[in-house]
Design an enzyme around this catalytic site. Structure first.
Site, mmCIF file in Angstrom:
data_model
loop_
_atom_site.group_PDB
_atom_site.id
_atom_site.type_symbol
_atom_site.label_atom_id
_atom_site.label_comp_id
_atom_site.label_asym_id
_atom_site.label_seq_id
_atom_site.Cartn_x
_atom_site.Cartn_y
_atom_site.Cartn_z
ATOM 1 N N LYS A 224 24.583 83.865 43.114
ATOM 2 C CA LYS A 224 24.780 82.592 42.402
ATOM 3 C C LYS A 224 24.675 81.406 43.351
ATOM 4 O O LYS A 224 23.967 80.442 43.086
ATOM 5 C CB LYS A 224 26.148 82.585 41.691
ATOM 6 C CG LYS A 224 26.305 83.688 40.659
ATOM 7 C CD LYS A 224 27.616 83.608 39.918
ATOM 8 C CE LYS A 224 28.844 83.812 40.805
ATOM 9 N NZ LYS A 224 28.916 85.153 41.446
ATOM 10 N N ARG B 196 35.465 82.417 34.476
ATOM 11 C CA ARG B 196 35.486 83.839 34.820
ATOM 12 C C ARG B 196 36.337 84.641 33.838
ATOM 13 O O ARG B 196 36.478 85.848 34.014
ATOM 14 C CB ARG B 196 36.084 83.998 36.215
ATOM 15 C CG ARG B 196 35.068 84.471 37.276
ATOM 16 C CD ARG B 196 35.803 84.384 38.577
ATOM 17 N NE ARG B 196 35.317 85.148 39.663
ATOM 18 C CZ ARG B 196 34.662 84.624 40.711
ATOM 19 N NH1 ARG B 196 34.316 83.366 40.728
ATOM 20 N NH2 ARG B 196 34.356 85.389 41.730
ATOM 21 N N ARG C 155 26.883 89.926 53.708
ATOM 22 C CA ARG C 155 26.879 88.445 53.652
ATOM 23 C C ARG C 155 27.548 87.859 54.897
ATOM 24 O O ARG C 155 28.577 88.329 55.356
ATOM 25 C CB ARG C 155 27.635 87.983 52.405
ATOM 26 C CG ARG C 155 27.874 86.481 52.387
ATOM 27 C CD ARG C 155 28.215 85.957 51.010
ATOM 28 N NE ARG C 155 29.295 86.654 50.343
ATOM 29 C CZ ARG C 155 29.570 86.498 49.044
ATOM 30 N NH1 ARG C 155 28.864 85.678 48.295
ATOM 31 N NH2 ARG C 155 30.576 87.163 48.495
ATOM 32 N N ARG D 7 33.228 86.779 55.308
ATOM 33 C CA ARG D 7 34.391 86.443 54.480
ATOM 34 C C ARG D 7 35.355 87.619 54.469
ATOM 35 O O ARG D 7 34.927 88.770 54.348
ATOM 36 C CB ARG D 7 33.936 86.153 53.046
ATOM 37 C CG ARG D 7 33.521 84.720 52.838
ATOM 38 C CD ARG D 7 32.857 84.486 51.505
ATOM 39 N NE ARG D 7 33.614 84.971 50.361
ATOM 40 C CZ ARG D 7 33.249 84.758 49.093
ATOM 41 N NH1 ARG D 7 32.154 84.052 48.831
ATOM 42 N NH2 ARG D 7 33.968 85.231 48.100
ATOM 43 N N ARG E 219 36.972 93.455 43.462
ATOM 44 C CA ARG E 219 36.337 92.283 42.831
ATOM 45 C C ARG E 219 35.343 92.722 41.765
ATOM 46 O O ARG E 219 35.203 92.084 40.736
ATOM 47 C CB ARG E 219 35.654 91.424 43.910
ATOM 48 C CG ARG E 219 36.686 90.706 44.774
ATOM 49 C CD ARG E 219 36.097 90.213 46.055
ATOM 50 N NE ARG E 219 35.188 89.103 45.860
ATOM 51 C CZ ARG E 219 34.271 88.740 46.747
ATOM 52 N NH1 ARG E 219 34.116 89.412 47.865
ATOM 53 N NH2 ARG E 219 33.502 87.702 46.509
HETATM 54 P P1 ADP Z 1 27.414 84.848 44.980
HETATM 55 O O1 ADP Z 1 27.442 83.354 45.136
HETATM 56 O O2 ADP Z 1 26.971 85.285 43.603
HETATM 57 O O3 ADP Z 1 28.694 85.514 45.382
HETATM 58 P P2 ADP Z 1 25.561 84.761 47.270
HETATM 59 O O4 ADP Z 1 24.566 83.732 46.855
HETATM 60 O O5 ADP Z 1 26.562 84.363 48.291
HETATM 61 O O6 ADP Z 1 26.287 85.414 45.965
HETATM 62 O O7 ADP Z 1 24.733 86.044 47.760
HETATM 63 C C1 ADP Z 1 25.406 87.218 48.245
HETATM 64 C C2 ADP Z 1 24.653 87.767 49.453
HETATM 65 O O8 ADP Z 1 23.391 88.295 49.032
HETATM 66 C C3 ADP Z 1 24.329 86.737 50.534
HETATM 67 O O9 ADP Z 1 24.421 87.377 51.787
HETATM 68 C C4 ADP Z 1 22.883 86.303 50.233
HETATM 69 O O10 ADP Z 1 22.222 85.910 51.416
HETATM 70 C C5 ADP Z 1 22.296 87.597 49.657
HETATM 71 N N1 ADP Z 1 21.339 87.375 48.555
HETATM 72 C C6 ADP Z 1 21.422 86.454 47.569
HETATM 73 N N2 ADP Z 1 20.406 86.603 46.689
HETATM 74 C C7 ADP Z 1 19.664 87.652 47.139
HETATM 75 C C8 ADP Z 1 18.473 88.319 46.663
HETATM 76 N N3 ADP Z 1 17.859 87.937 45.510
HETATM 77 N N4 ADP Z 1 18.002 89.360 47.374
HETATM 78 C C9 ADP Z 1 18.620 89.776 48.496
HETATM 79 N N5 ADP Z 1 19.738 89.212 48.998
HETATM 80 C C10 ADP Z 1 20.266 88.153 48.336
HETATM 81 P P1 AMP Z 2 33.844 83.678 44.772
HETATM 82 O O1 AMP Z 2 33.581 82.845 45.989
HETATM 83 O O2 AMP Z 2 33.254 83.079 43.519
HETATM 84 O O3 AMP Z 2 33.432 85.126 44.961
HETATM 85 O O4 AMP Z 2 35.420 83.662 44.556
HETATM 86 C C1 AMP Z 2 36.321 84.148 45.543
HETATM 87 C C2 AMP Z 2 37.697 84.395 44.912
HETATM 88 O O5 AMP Z 2 38.240 83.153 44.422
HETATM 89 C C3 AMP Z 2 37.710 85.329 43.682
HETATM 90 O O6 AMP Z 2 37.755 86.709 44.061
HETATM 91 C C4 AMP Z 2 38.976 84.870 42.963
HETATM 92 O O7 AMP Z 2 40.160 85.370 43.588
HETATM 93 C C5 AMP Z 2 38.962 83.350 43.193
HETATM 94 N N1 AMP Z 2 38.239 82.653 42.109
HETATM 95 C C6 AMP Z 2 37.063 81.971 42.214
HETATM 96 N N2 AMP Z 2 36.706 81.456 41.029
HETATM 97 C C7 AMP Z 2 37.673 81.832 40.136
HETATM 98 C C8 AMP Z 2 37.862 81.625 38.745
HETATM 99 N N3 AMP Z 2 36.990 80.941 38.001
HETATM 100 N N4 AMP Z 2 38.962 82.165 38.165
HETATM 101 C C9 AMP Z 2 39.863 82.850 38.893
HETATM 102 N N5 AMP Z 2 39.738 83.093 40.201
HETATM 103 C C10 AMP Z 2 38.648 82.582 40.840
#
Ligand code: ADP
Ligand code: AMP
Length: 218
Positions: free
Chosen positions: A13, A87, A126, A159, A170
């Site tokens: 995302k 969420r 990541r 992270r 998660r």
């Molecule tokens: P989210 O915001 O949904 O948690 P991220 O954008 O942080 O996900 O992406 C999660 C991990 O996957 C990161 O390390 C990113 O660089 C990698 N990533 C994101 N999109 C792709 C893709 N289409 N193919 C391969 N790796 C990806």
């Molecule tokens: P994310 O960076 O989106 O993966 O979120 C990291 C963590 O933040 C999640 O595992 C939740 O603990 C908290 N969090 C983020 N967004 C929300 C949401 N909309 N509702 C509840 N918890 C959230």
């Protein structure tokens, strides 16, 4: 445009938001980023969120809904894209109510669909920059110099909630509490686009931008 980007944690995302924002000038509002910022600043909100985030559970709805309503108030006329929020069905309903009060609504929902095994590989690989927030992957999206941010030379970090154990929690939380939000939007007539997020970054971007182009012209 007012857009919600749904998808499992690690679906990509944030990565896609960066590209969407660059193209359409929308405000990117990631609830996870806002919470991490609050924690880094040591605020009361950050303190309340900590134990939930560390275990892979959701932070209570009331805290999140207020936090995001505040953030949305500062959106430019071009609109916003919500990443990681809503969420739960309750969060989605509260968001609708609060937008309705100012005569607004969500124009489209992009739903990134991805297999659990792919998510696990993406989250455990990541790495992010603590300085500018840029996101990399140890195999898929490597920085030019291993472990160093291309933008500012800062050492990349993993992270703490991207450990294998918390990732499993998660994912469980996602399937139980967040997946039903897709049906909420399908029933409540926002335009929902399902997108195959197993593809590489450019492949996913092409699908996302195709949908948004159609929306911008409509
Ligand atoms: P989210 O915001 O949904 O948690 P991220 O954008 O942080 O996900 O992406 C999660 C991990 O996957 C990161 O390390 C990113 O660089 C990698 N990533 C994101 N999109 C792709 C893709 N289409 N193919 C391969 N790796 C990806
Ligand atoms: P994310 O960076 O989106 O993966 O979120 C990291 C963590 O933040 C999640 O595992 C939740 O603990 C908290 N969090 C983020 N967004 C929300 C949401 N909309 N509702 C509840 N918890 C959230």
């Amino acid at each position: 445009m007012r857009i919600v980007l749904l998808g499992a944690p690690g679906a990509g995302k944030g990565t896609q938001c960066k590209r969407i924002v660059d193209r359409y000038g929308l405000l990117h509002l990631s609830s996870g980023d806002i919470l991490r910022q609050q924690r880094a600043e040591g605020t009361e909100l950050g303190g309340k969120a900590q134990k939930y985030m560390d275990s892979g559970a959701l932070v209570p709805d009331q805290i999140i809904v207020e936090m995001m309503a505040d953030a949305i108030k500062n959106a430019p006329d071009a609109g916003f894209i919500l990443d990681g929020f809503p969420r739960t069905i309750n969060q989605a309903a509260e968001l609708d109510k609060s937008l309705d009060c100012s005569g607004q609504k969500i124009d489209a929902v992009l739903n990134l669909e991805i297999d659990d095994e792919v998510v696990v590989r993406r989250m455990t690989g990541r790495r992010s920059c603590p300085q500018c927030g840029a996101v990399y992957h140890v195999e898929n999206l490597k920085p030019k110099v291993e472990g160093i941010c291309d933008n500012d030379g800062t050492t990349l970090v993993q992270r703490s909630d991207d450990s294998a154990e918390v990732v499993a929690n998660r994912l469980k939380t996602y399937h139980l509490q967040t997946e039903p939000v897709v049906d909420y939007y399908k029933k409540n007539s926002s335009t929902v686009y399902d997108i195959d997020a197993n593809k590489d970054v450019d492949g996913v971007s092409a699908s996302v931008l195709e949908k948004l182009e159609a929306l911008a012209k409509a």
